[in-house]
Write an enzyme that holds these catalytic residues in place. Sequence first.
Site, PDB file in Angstrom:
ATOM      1  CG  ASP A 209      -1.792   1.171   1.356  1.00  0.00           C
ATOM      2  OD1 ASP A 209      -1.683   2.089   0.518  1.00  0.00           O
ATOM      3  OD2 ASP A 209      -2.613   1.200   2.293  1.00  0.00           O
ATOM      4  CB  ILE A 210       2.069   3.614  -2.625  1.00  0.00           C
ATOM      5  CG1 ILE A 210       0.770   4.185  -3.202  1.00  0.00           C
ATOM      6  CG2 ILE A 210       2.675   2.547  -3.527  1.00  0.00           C
ATOM      7  CD1 ILE A 210       0.991   5.070  -4.422  1.00  0.00           C
TER       8      ILE A 210
ATOM      9  CB  THR B 177      -3.278  12.043 -16.085  1.00  0.00           C
ATOM     10  OG1 THR B 177      -4.449  12.345 -16.840  1.00  0.00           O
ATOM     11  CG2 THR B 177      -3.290  12.969 -14.869  1.00  0.00           C
ATOM     12  CG  ASP B 178      -5.020  13.289 -20.786  1.00  0.00           C
ATOM     13  OD1 ASP B 178      -4.966  12.457 -19.850  1.00  0.00           O
ATOM     14  OD2 ASP B 178      -5.980  13.335 -21.574  1.00  0.00           O
TER      15      ASP B 178
ATOM     16  CE1 TYR C  39      -6.447  10.088 -11.931  1.00  0.00           C
ATOM     17  CE2 TYR C  39      -6.700  11.417 -13.917  1.00  0.00           C
ATOM     18  CZ  TYR C  39      -6.166  10.317 -13.266  1.00  0.00           C
ATOM     19  OH  TYR C  39      -5.325   9.467 -13.955  1.00  0.00           O
TER      20      TYR C  39
ATOM     21  CE  LYS D  29      -1.766  10.449 -11.815  1.00  0.00           C
ATOM     22  NZ  LYS D  29      -1.106   9.193 -11.350  1.00  0.00           N
TER      23      LYS D  29
ATOM     24  CD1 TRP E 107      -7.803  10.693 -23.097  1.00  0.00           C
ATOM     25  CD2 TRP E 107      -8.925  10.107 -24.948  1.00  0.00           C
ATOM     26  NE1 TRP E 107      -8.577  11.749 -23.467  1.00  0.00           N
ATOM     27  CE2 TRP E 107      -9.272  11.433 -24.595  1.00  0.00           C
ATOM     28  CE3 TRP E 107      -9.493   9.547 -26.079  1.00  0.00           C
ATOM     29  CZ2 TRP E 107     -10.182  12.178 -25.330  1.00  0.00           C
ATOM     30  CZ3 TRP E 107     -10.395  10.303 -26.821  1.00  0.00           C
ATOM     31  CH2 TRP E 107     -10.744  11.592 -26.447  1.00  0.00           C
TER      32      TRP E 107
HETATM   33  N1  LIG Z   1      -6.640   5.013 -17.185  1.00  0.00           N
HETATM   34  C1  LIG Z   1      -6.373   6.088 -17.910  1.00  0.00           C
HETATM   35  O1  LIG Z   1      -7.072   6.417 -18.870  1.00  0.00           O
HETATM   36  C2  LIG Z   1      -5.157   6.930 -17.581  1.00  0.00           C
HETATM   37  C3  LIG Z   1      -4.871   8.026 -18.402  1.00  0.00           C
HETATM   38  C4  LIG Z   1      -3.724   8.775 -18.134  1.00  0.00           C
HETATM   39  C5  LIG Z   1      -2.907   8.438 -17.076  1.00  0.00           C
HETATM   40  N2  LIG Z   1      -3.237   7.393 -16.271  1.00  0.00           N
HETATM   41  C6  LIG Z   1      -2.330   7.080 -15.158  1.00  0.00           C
HETATM   42  O2  LIG Z   1      -1.717   5.838 -15.463  1.00  0.00           O
HETATM   43  C7  LIG Z   1      -1.392   5.164 -14.243  1.00  0.00           C
HETATM   44  C8  LIG Z   1      -1.913   3.738 -14.301  1.00  0.00           C
HETATM   45  O3  LIG Z   1      -3.332   3.805 -14.405  1.00  0.00           O
HETATM   46  P1  LIG Z   1      -4.223   2.526 -14.709  1.00  0.00           P
HETATM   47  O4  LIG Z   1      -5.147   2.920 -15.785  1.00  0.00           O
HETATM   48  O5  LIG Z   1      -3.366   1.312 -14.826  1.00  0.00           O
HETATM   49  O6  LIG Z   1      -5.060   2.481 -13.365  1.00  0.00           O
HETATM   50  P2  LIG Z   1      -5.705   1.243 -12.607  1.00  0.00           P
HETATM   51  O7  LIG Z   1      -6.035   0.140 -13.553  1.00  0.00           O
HETATM   52  O8  LIG Z   1      -6.788   1.828 -11.764  1.00  0.00           O
HETATM   53  O9  LIG Z   1      -4.514   0.740 -11.694  1.00  0.00           O
HETATM   54  C9  LIG Z   1      -4.129   1.424 -10.550  1.00  0.00           C
HETATM   55  C10 LIG Z   1      -3.661   0.413  -9.564  1.00  0.00           C
HETATM   56  O10 LIG Z   1      -3.269   1.116  -8.370  1.00  0.00           O
HETATM   57  C11 LIG Z   1      -3.708   0.337  -7.284  1.00  0.00           C
HETATM   58  N3  LIG Z   1      -3.798   1.149  -6.072  1.00  0.00           N
HETATM   59  C12 LIG Z   1      -4.772   2.007  -5.684  1.00  0.00           C
HETATM   60  N4  LIG Z   1      -4.471   2.515  -4.465  1.00  0.00           N
HETATM   61  C13 LIG Z   1      -3.296   1.959  -4.109  1.00  0.00           C
HETATM   62  C14 LIG Z   1      -2.469   2.080  -2.960  1.00  0.00           C
HETATM   63  N5  LIG Z   1      -2.805   2.877  -1.923  1.00  0.00           N
HETATM   64  N6  LIG Z   1      -1.322   1.365  -2.896  1.00  0.00           N
HETATM   65  C15 LIG Z   1      -0.967   0.548  -3.916  1.00  0.00           C
HETATM   66  N7  LIG Z   1      -1.710   0.378  -5.014  1.00  0.00           N
HETATM   67  C16 LIG Z   1      -2.858   1.085  -5.104  1.00  0.00           C
HETATM   68  C17 LIG Z   1      -5.042  -0.207  -7.698  1.00  0.00           C
HETATM   69  O11 LIG Z   1      -5.358  -1.323  -6.914  1.00  0.00           O
HETATM   70  P3  LIG Z   1      -6.897  -1.551  -6.419  1.00  0.00           P
HETATM   71  O12 LIG Z   1      -7.712  -1.563  -7.674  1.00  0.00           O
HETATM   72  O13 LIG Z   1      -6.810  -2.869  -5.725  1.00  0.00           O
HETATM   73  O14 LIG Z   1      -7.200  -0.411  -5.517  1.00  0.00           O
HETATM   74  C18 LIG Z   1      -4.747  -0.596  -9.154  1.00  0.00           C
HETATM   75  O15 LIG Z   1      -4.227  -1.903  -9.219  1.00  0.00           O
HETATM   76  C19 LIG Z   1      -1.978   6.012 -13.124  1.00  0.00           C
HETATM   77  O16 LIG Z   1      -0.972   6.845 -12.620  1.00  0.00           O
HETATM   78  C20 LIG Z   1      -3.015   6.869 -13.824  1.00  0.00           C
HETATM   79  O17 LIG Z   1      -3.228   8.086 -13.140  1.00  0.00           O
HETATM   80  C21 LIG Z   1      -4.323   6.626 -16.508  1.00  0.00           C
END
Ligand SMILES: NC(=O)c1ccc[n+]([C@@H]2O[C@H](COP(=O)([O-])OP(=O)(O)OC[C@H]3O[C@@H](n4cnc5c(N)ncnc54)[C@H](OP(=O)(O)O)[C@@H]3O)[C@@H](O)[C@H]2O)c1
Length: 310
Positions: free
Chosen positions: A62-63, A126-127, A150, A154, A174
């Site tokens: 847990d970060i 993120t964007d 959000y 971020k 995205w």
């Molecule tokens: N998805 C998009 O469209 C998008 C776009 C631009 C940037 N991003 C960025 O890309 C990165 C990866 O996103 P993703 O889409 O892979 O998101 P994701 O599928 O929601 O994955 C995030 C992971 O973080 C875990 N997490 C949440 N709280 C935590 C904590 N306290 N300690 C440790 N782990 C924790 C979640 O676990 P649980 O589910 O078990 O809580 C999940 O496995 C993020 O930084 C996001 O902001 C995403």
Amino acid sequence: MSDAGAGSLDFDAALLAAPRPGARRRRRVLVTGSSGMLGSDLVPVLSAAGHDVFGRPHAELDIADAKAVSRAVRELSPDVVVNCAAFTKVDDCETDARAEVVNARAVDHLADACRRHAARLVQISTDFVFDGQKAAPYREDDPTRPLSAYGRTKLAGEEAALRAPGALVVRASWLFGRAGWNFVEAILRQVEGGKTKLSVVTDQLGRPTATPDLSEAIAALLDVGAIGVYHFANRGEVSWNEFAREILWRVGRRDVAIEPTTTEALARPARRPAYSVLDTGKYERVTGRPIRSFREPLAEYLVSRAHPEA
Ligand SMILES: NC(=O)c1ccc[n+]([C@@H]2O[C@H](COP(=O)([O-])OP(=O)(O)OC[C@H]3O[C@@H](n4cnc5c(N)ncnc54)[C@H](OP(=O)(O)O)[C@@H]3O)[C@@H](O)[C@H]2O)c1
């Protein structure tokens, strides 16, 4: 924001000066949030690139727990920590305290631990740190002005990460990947559930990005010792409405009507940038790698979805 290194070509001179006998330098890499959508693709990509990878899903690390973060970094002694953990439910972030705790404060814990143990921190961002008012692709040194909780949390995470020496922030947009809930699934599941008419917004433009391609990009940036802020996104600027059409066209569902709607009509809790196209020129110049159109990994995604066993 404090944008150490944004906009210029930043390398770690020591890394570039190090002997590179035709192969990548093998590193110990800790990946947090490793069972998320990006983390699930990044772990095998970094392993295939020859690194020793320690993936830690939420259940194991847990970060938000500063002591647990410190212990993990001390025990694993990574050269690099890639933080894929985040609270990514954009609308929930408006009211859920986990947005601030996970996206901002926890990155401080990671940056502290990286500083103490001389590890390099890679923070994924993120964007949504931009306000979407620009009419040309966003560069790394463009002013940030997030519209949502959000985006604000971020951005605070970026600033926390950049306080650690040699940190790298990779902004992406995205995302879609096989291990997570994403727009491609949201569209296909509705259609598979029997819907033949969908309303999708035409007034948000961006670059859809596949998590396998983002994973390769992170590996490439590590390879060249990049530091500071970088943008990565697949090629192709579309609205969500055009993206939905592309998805359904590719699965042969021309019978589904995709009607235009507006962000205002949807009235979601979090505001989103109208235009969040990322300029990826800096990434391309520094790594020397071309970027694929999102249509290629989308086609691969759809094949793998149709044949999950292959
Ligand atoms: N998805 C998009 O469209 C998008 C776009 C631009 C940037 N991003 C960025 O890309 C990165 C990866 O996103 P993703 O889409 O892979 O998101 P994701 O599928 O929601 O994955 C995030 C992971 O973080 C875990 N997490 C949440 N709280 C935590 C904590 N306290 N300690 C440790 N782990 C924790 C979640 O676990 P649980 O589910 O078990 O809580 C999940 O496995 C993020 O930084 C996001 O902001 C995403």
